[in-house]
Design a protein around this motif. Structure first.
Motif, PDB file in Angstrom:
ATOM      1  N   PRO A 149      10.271   4.839  -0.531  1.00 59.53           N
ATOM      2  CA  PRO A 149      10.161   4.240   0.879  1.00 59.53           C
ATOM      3  C   PRO A 149       8.722   4.257   1.309  1.00 59.53           C
ATOM      4  O   PRO A 149       8.014   4.978   1.194  1.00 59.53           O
ATOM      5  N   LEU A 170       6.884   2.454   5.052  1.00 57.33           N
ATOM      6  CA  LEU A 170       6.725   1.591   6.211  1.00 57.33           C
ATOM      7  C   LEU A 170       5.816   0.533   6.107  1.00 57.33           C
ATOM      8  O   LEU A 170       4.571   0.905   5.854  1.00 57.33           O
ATOM      9  N   LEU A 180      11.556  -0.743   6.797  1.00 56.83           N
ATOM     10  CA  LEU A 180      11.334   0.288   5.722  1.00 56.83           C
ATOM     11  C   LEU A 180      11.682  -0.324   4.474  1.00 56.83           C
ATOM     12  O   LEU A 180      12.855  -0.659   4.186  1.00 56.83           O
TER      13      LEU A 180
END
Length: 181
Positions: free
Chosen positions: A39, A41, A71
């Motif tokens: 992951p 951002l 995300l």
């Protein structure tokens, strides 16, 4: 980004004042790159932060805004389901009770976020934030918190799920009825 400031009383007890601004700064240009498929951002960062360092204390405030946020490689809706999967057969039952639009979202790779904006305040060794709201089509997190230079972190928050999603969860597990309202 831009930084502008002044320093007075440099040789005695410095008084440093700084104005820091960013406009459309890509997060991936300042955050470390994660391993593949992990992951991350993404988005465009806008900040206006005005700080003062005097008598070994940091004082200041400002705003932070994130636009075009997502995300990447993290589907929050699917993550919620995976966490609930400790109950045998729950994921299948939940999926069967969701509207078609939710089933489609369940298989998307990323989570798109609404714009995020909050206020930041620095006092001494502590930084606090107010009015933080992180939201997508499926959930919303609201709260205020604080962190200090010693590593303490506090973020009490309220988490809300979309009514269709929470309704499907409650219909799937009778014991969760107490979560309504």
């Amino acid at each position: 980004f831009s930084v502008r400031g002044t320093v007075s009383e440099f040789l005695k007890e410095p008084d440093v004042q700084v104005l820091f601004r960013t406009e459309r700064l890509a997060l991936d240009s300042i955050l470390p790159s994660p391993p593949p498929d992990q992951p991350q951002l993404r988005g465009k960062l806008f900040t206006t932060l005005q700080f003062r360092w005097i008598e070994n204390r940091l004082l200041g405030e400002g705003t932070v805004r994130l636009e075009e946020a997502r995300l990447e490689n993290l589907n929050v809706l699917r993550e919620v389901f995976d966490r609930l999967a400790i109950l045998p057969g729950l994921t299948e039952t939940l999926l069967s009770r969701l509207p078609d639009s939710y089933r489609e979202r369940f298989f998307e790779k990323d989570t798109l976020l609404e714009p995020v904006e909050f206020r930041v305040i620095a006092k001494g060794e502590e930084v606090s934030w107010e009015g933080l709201r992180i939201a997508s089509e499926s959930f919303e997190i609201r709260g205020s918190g604080q962190a200090n230079l010693k590593g303490a972190f506090l973020f009490p928050a309220e988490i809300r799920l979309d009514p269709a999603l929470s309704g499907a969860i409650i219909r799937s597990v009778e014991e969760l009825r107490f979560l309504t309202d």
